[in-house]
Design a protein around this motif. Structure first.
Motif, PDB file in Angstrom:
ATOM      1  N   ILE A  51     -55.181 -45.383   4.212  1.00 23.57           N
ATOM      2  CA  ILE A  51     -54.168 -44.946   5.177  1.00 23.57           C
ATOM      3  C   ILE A  51     -54.137 -43.422   5.282  1.00 23.57           C
ATOM      4  O   ILE A  51     -54.104 -42.869   6.372  1.00 23.57           O
ATOM      5  CB  ILE A  51     -52.771 -45.490   4.783  1.00 23.57           C
ATOM      6  CG1 ILE A  51     -52.749 -46.989   5.065  1.00 23.57           C
ATOM      7  CG2 ILE A  51     -51.651 -44.789   5.548  1.00 23.57           C
ATOM      8  CD1 ILE A  51     -51.557 -47.703   4.539  1.00 23.57           C
ATOM      9  N   GLU A  54     -56.947 -42.279   7.304  1.00 25.23           N
ATOM     10  CA  GLU A  54     -56.738 -42.648   8.709  1.00 25.23           C
ATOM     11  C   GLU A  54     -55.762 -41.654   9.364  1.00 25.23           C
ATOM     12  O   GLU A  54     -55.948 -41.214  10.491  1.00 25.23           O
ATOM     13  CB  GLU A  54     -56.180 -44.075   8.756  1.00 25.23           C
ATOM     14  CG  GLU A  54     -56.196 -44.752  10.112  1.00 25.23           C
ATOM     15  CD  GLU A  54     -57.587 -44.972  10.662  1.00 25.23           C
ATOM     16  OE1 GLU A  54     -57.739 -44.873  11.887  1.00 25.23           O
ATOM     17  OE2 GLU A  54     -58.527 -45.199   9.879  1.00 25.23           O
ATOM     18  N   VAL A  55     -54.722 -41.285   8.605  1.00 23.13           N
ATOM     19  CA  VAL A  55     -53.726 -40.320   9.080  1.00 23.13           C
ATOM     20  C   VAL A  55     -54.396 -38.954   9.290  1.00 23.13           C
ATOM     21  O   VAL A  55     -54.153 -38.284  10.301  1.00 23.13           O
ATOM     22  CB  VAL A  55     -52.551 -40.205   8.069  1.00 23.13           C
ATOM     23  CG1 VAL A  55     -51.692 -38.984   8.366  1.00 23.13           C
ATOM     24  CG2 VAL A  55     -51.698 -41.458   8.105  1.00 23.13           C
ATOM     25  N   ARG A  57     -57.509 -38.370   9.970  1.00 22.23           N
ATOM     26  CA  ARG A  57     -58.390 -38.466  11.139  1.00 22.23           C
ATOM     27  C   ARG A  57     -57.570 -38.355  12.434  1.00 22.23           C
ATOM     28  O   ARG A  57     -57.892 -37.577  13.326  1.00 22.23           O
ATOM     29  CB  ARG A  57     -59.142 -39.803  11.083  1.00 22.23           C
ATOM     30  CG  ARG A  57     -60.335 -39.918  12.023  1.00 22.23           C
ATOM     31  CD  ARG A  57     -60.771 -41.352  12.203  1.00 22.23           C
ATOM     32  NE  ARG A  57     -59.676 -42.250  12.552  1.00 22.23           N
ATOM     33  CZ  ARG A  57     -59.068 -42.274  13.720  1.00 22.23           C
ATOM     34  NH1 ARG A  57     -59.443 -41.463  14.684  1.00 22.23           N
ATOM     35  NH2 ARG A  57     -58.068 -43.112  13.953  1.00 22.23           N
ATOM     36  N   ALA A  58     -56.463 -39.142  12.502  1.00 22.87           N
ATOM     37  CA  ALA A  58     -55.629 -39.150  13.705  1.00 22.87           C
ATOM     38  C   ALA A  58     -54.988 -37.788  13.936  1.00 22.87           C
ATOM     39  O   ALA A  58     -54.926 -37.293  15.065  1.00 22.87           O
ATOM     40  CB  ALA A  58     -54.554 -40.223  13.579  1.00 22.87           C
ATOM     41  N   SER A  59     -54.523 -37.184  12.854  1.00 25.64           N
ATOM     42  CA  SER A  59     -53.848 -35.900  12.944  1.00 25.64           C
ATOM     43  C   SER A  59     -54.816 -34.831  13.455  1.00 25.64           C
ATOM     44  O   SER A  59     -54.448 -34.002  14.299  1.00 25.64           O
ATOM     45  CB  SER A  59     -53.329 -35.530  11.551  1.00 25.64           C
ATOM     46  OG  SER A  59     -52.266 -34.644  11.642  1.00 25.64           O
ATOM     47  N   SER A  61     -57.577 -35.422  15.217  1.00 28.02           N
ATOM     48  CA  SER A  61     -57.960 -35.771  16.593  1.00 28.02           C
ATOM     49  C   SER A  61     -56.867 -35.415  17.607  1.00 28.02           C
ATOM     50  O   SER A  61     -57.159 -35.117  18.758  1.00 28.02           O
ATOM     51  CB  SER A  61     -58.343 -37.256  16.641  1.00 28.02           C
ATOM     52  OG  SER A  61     -57.758 -37.924  17.700  1.00 28.02           O
ATOM     53  N   CYS A  62     -55.585 -35.437  17.166  1.00 27.05           N
ATOM     54  CA  CYS A  62     -54.479 -35.099  18.071  1.00 27.05           C
ATOM     55  C   CYS A  62     -53.997 -33.656  17.897  1.00 27.05           C
ATOM     56  O   CYS A  62     -52.957 -33.277  18.454  1.00 27.05           O
ATOM     57  CB  CYS A  62     -53.310 -36.053  17.866  1.00 27.05           C
ATOM     58  SG  CYS A  62     -53.678 -37.764  18.265  1.00 27.05           S
ATOM     59  N   LEU A  64     -52.600 -32.099  15.339  1.00 31.05           N
ATOM     60  CA  LEU A  64     -51.244 -32.044  14.784  1.00 31.05           C
ATOM     61  C   LEU A  64     -51.202 -31.415  13.387  1.00 31.05           C
ATOM     62  O   LEU A  64     -50.184 -31.464  12.710  1.00 31.05           O
ATOM     63  CB  LEU A  64     -50.625 -33.451  14.742  1.00 31.05           C
ATOM     64  CG  LEU A  64     -50.335 -34.095  16.100  1.00 31.05           C
ATOM     65  CD1 LEU A  64     -49.850 -35.528  15.923  1.00 31.05           C
ATOM     66  CD2 LEU A  64     -49.303 -33.303  16.896  1.00 31.05           C
ATOM     67  N   GLY A  65     -52.316 -30.836  12.947  1.00 28.13           N
ATOM     68  CA  GLY A  65     -52.335 -30.155  11.646  1.00 28.13           C
ATOM     69  C   GLY A  65     -52.916 -31.003  10.527  1.00 28.13           C
ATOM     70  O   GLY A  65     -53.422 -32.107  10.754  1.00 28.13           O
ATOM     71  N   THR A  66     -52.842 -30.459   9.303  1.00 27.89           N
ATOM     72  CA  THR A  66     -53.371 -31.135   8.109  1.00 27.89           C
ATOM     73  C   THR A  66     -52.249 -31.876   7.390  1.00 27.89           C
ATOM     74  O   THR A  66     -51.291 -31.247   6.930  1.00 27.89           O
ATOM     75  CB  THR A  66     -53.967 -30.082   7.137  1.00 27.89           C
ATOM     76  OG1 THR A  66     -54.911 -29.298   7.866  1.00 27.89           O
ATOM     77  CG2 THR A  66     -54.653 -30.740   5.966  1.00 27.89           C
ATOM     78  N   PRO A  67     -52.324 -33.197   7.276  1.00 25.01           N
ATOM     79  CA  PRO A  67     -51.251 -33.959   6.624  1.00 25.01           C
ATOM     80  C   PRO A  67     -51.095 -33.610   5.142  1.00 25.01           C
ATOM     81  O   PRO A  67     -52.081 -33.534   4.407  1.00 25.01           O
ATOM     82  CB  PRO A  67     -51.702 -35.417   6.768  1.00 25.01           C
ATOM     83  CG  PRO A  67     -52.673 -35.415   7.883  1.00 25.01           C
ATOM     84  CD  PRO A  67     -53.368 -34.085   7.801  1.00 25.01           C
ATOM     85  N   LEU A  68     -49.848 -33.380   4.737  1.00 21.32           N
ATOM     86  CA  LEU A  68     -49.539 -33.051   3.347  1.00 21.32           C
ATOM     87  C   LEU A  68     -48.776 -34.188   2.677  1.00 21.32           C
ATOM     88  O   LEU A  68     -48.846 -34.369   1.473  1.00 21.32           O
ATOM     89  CB  LEU A  68     -48.683 -31.774   3.292  1.00 21.32           C
ATOM     90  CG  LEU A  68     -49.226 -30.558   4.054  1.00 21.32           C
ATOM     91  CD1 LEU A  68     -48.180 -29.458   4.113  1.00 21.32           C
ATOM     92  CD2 LEU A  68     -50.505 -30.063   3.400  1.00 21.32           C
ATOM     93  N   GLU A  69     -48.058 -34.949   3.504  1.00 22.61           N
ATOM     94  CA  GLU A  69     -47.188 -36.003   2.955  1.00 22.61           C
ATOM     95  C   GLU A  69     -47.050 -37.142   3.955  1.00 22.61           C
ATOM     96  O   GLU A  69     -46.876 -36.895   5.153  1.00 22.61           O
ATOM     97  CB  GLU A  69     -45.814 -35.372   2.680  1.00 22.61           C
ATOM     98  CG  GLU A  69     -44.826 -36.272   1.993  1.00 22.61           C
ATOM     99  CD  GLU A  69     -43.446 -35.630   1.946  1.00 22.61           C
ATOM    100  OE1 GLU A  69     -43.305 -34.512   1.415  1.00 22.61           O
ATOM    101  OE2 GLU A  69     -42.505 -36.251   2.474  1.00 22.61           O
ATOM    102  N   VAL A  70     -47.150 -38.371   3.467  1.00 26.43           N
ATOM    103  CA  VAL A  70     -46.954 -39.550   4.331  1.00 26.43           C
ATOM    104  C   VAL A  70     -45.908 -40.440   3.659  1.00 26.43           C
ATOM    105  O   VAL A  70     -46.037 -40.764   2.472  1.00 26.43           O
ATOM    106  CB  VAL A  70     -48.273 -40.344   4.518  1.00 26.43           C
ATOM    107  CG1 VAL A  70     -48.029 -41.599   5.357  1.00 26.43           C
ATOM    108  CG2 VAL A  70     -49.340 -39.481   5.172  1.00 26.43           C
TER     109      VAL A  70
END
Lengths: 118, 118
Positions: A51, A54-55, A57-59, A61-62, A64-70
Motif C-alpha cells: 500500500i 502504491e501511495v 506511486r500515485a502521489s 503521478s499526481c 502531490l509530494g513525497t508521502p511521509l505518513e499513511v
C-alpha cells in the motif's frame, strides 16, 4: 535505547494500542511489540508495504509530494504507517479511532530515536 | 443543498484547501471544487480509487475491519479520502498538514448532507 524499547514507549502510552512494528520497505518485519495475539505483523508488514508503495506511486503521478505518513481509520481499528527513513517505516495499530491523535504525536516524537538507532 | 454547495462548504472553511471531489468507487469524478488549476481530479480520482480498493483488500486480509477513511500526509500536501456510502467517496486535498484535523472534522460533519443527496 534499543529498538524494542523505542517501540514499546509508544504502545505503553496508548491504552488501546494493539501493536507496533518496524518494517523494511521490502515488507519484512525487523522488530515488533504486540498486546495479545490478534495481530500477524508478518502478513501486515507485507500487505501495508504494498500500500505504501502504491501511495508513493500515485502521489508522484499526481504531483502531490513525497508521502511521509499513511493512516487508515476503519470500523474496528486505526492503522498509522510512518516513514522512519528511506529503508524503514513503522506500523502502529490501535483498537479504535480514539487515540489517533495521540498515536501520531508519539510516533512523531519517537521517530527521531528510531532514526538514530537505524 | 446541491452537491457542489456541500463540497464548497468544506473548502470554504479551510484556508489552504486545494480542492475536493466526490468520486465513484469506479474512480470517476461526479463533482469537484478546486482552488486554482493545480489539481487534476480526473487522474487523482482514478489513482486514489485504486489505493482505497487496495486498502480494503489488505484490511480484510489482515482482519482489521472495513476502511472508512484513508489519509496521506506528504511533504507538500495532505489528502483525506472518506467513504460517503458503498458507491462514493470524497477526496479532500490540503496544501499542508496544518488543517488536517479541521479537514477531518468538516468532512465528518458534511458527509451526512452528502449521504442525503446521493
Amino acid at each position: 535505547m534499543s529498538l524494542t524499547e523505542s517501540l514499546k514507549k509508544i504502545t505503553d502510552d496508548i491504552p488501546d494500542a494493539l501493536g507496533i512494528a518496524l518494517v523494511g520497505t521490502d515488507g519484512i518485519v525487523v522488530e515488533e511489540v504486540k498486546r495479545g495475539d490478534s495481530l500477524d505483523f508478518q502478513s501486515l508488514g507485507a500487505e501495508y508495504c504494498i500500500i505504501f508503495k502504491e501511495v508513493e506511486r500515485a502521489s508522484s503521478s499526481c504531483a502531490l509530494g513525497t508521502p511521509l505518513e499513511v493512516s487508515i481509520v476503519s470500523n474496528e481499528t486505526t492503522v498509522v504507517m510512518k516513514r522512519v527513513n528511506k529503508e524503514y517505516f513503522v506500523i502502529l495499530v490501535l483498537g479504535s479511532e480514539g487515540n489517533f491523535g495521540k498515536g501520531r504525536f508519539l510516533l512523531r516524537k519517537e521517530i527521531v530515536n528510531l532514526q538514530k538507532e537505524l
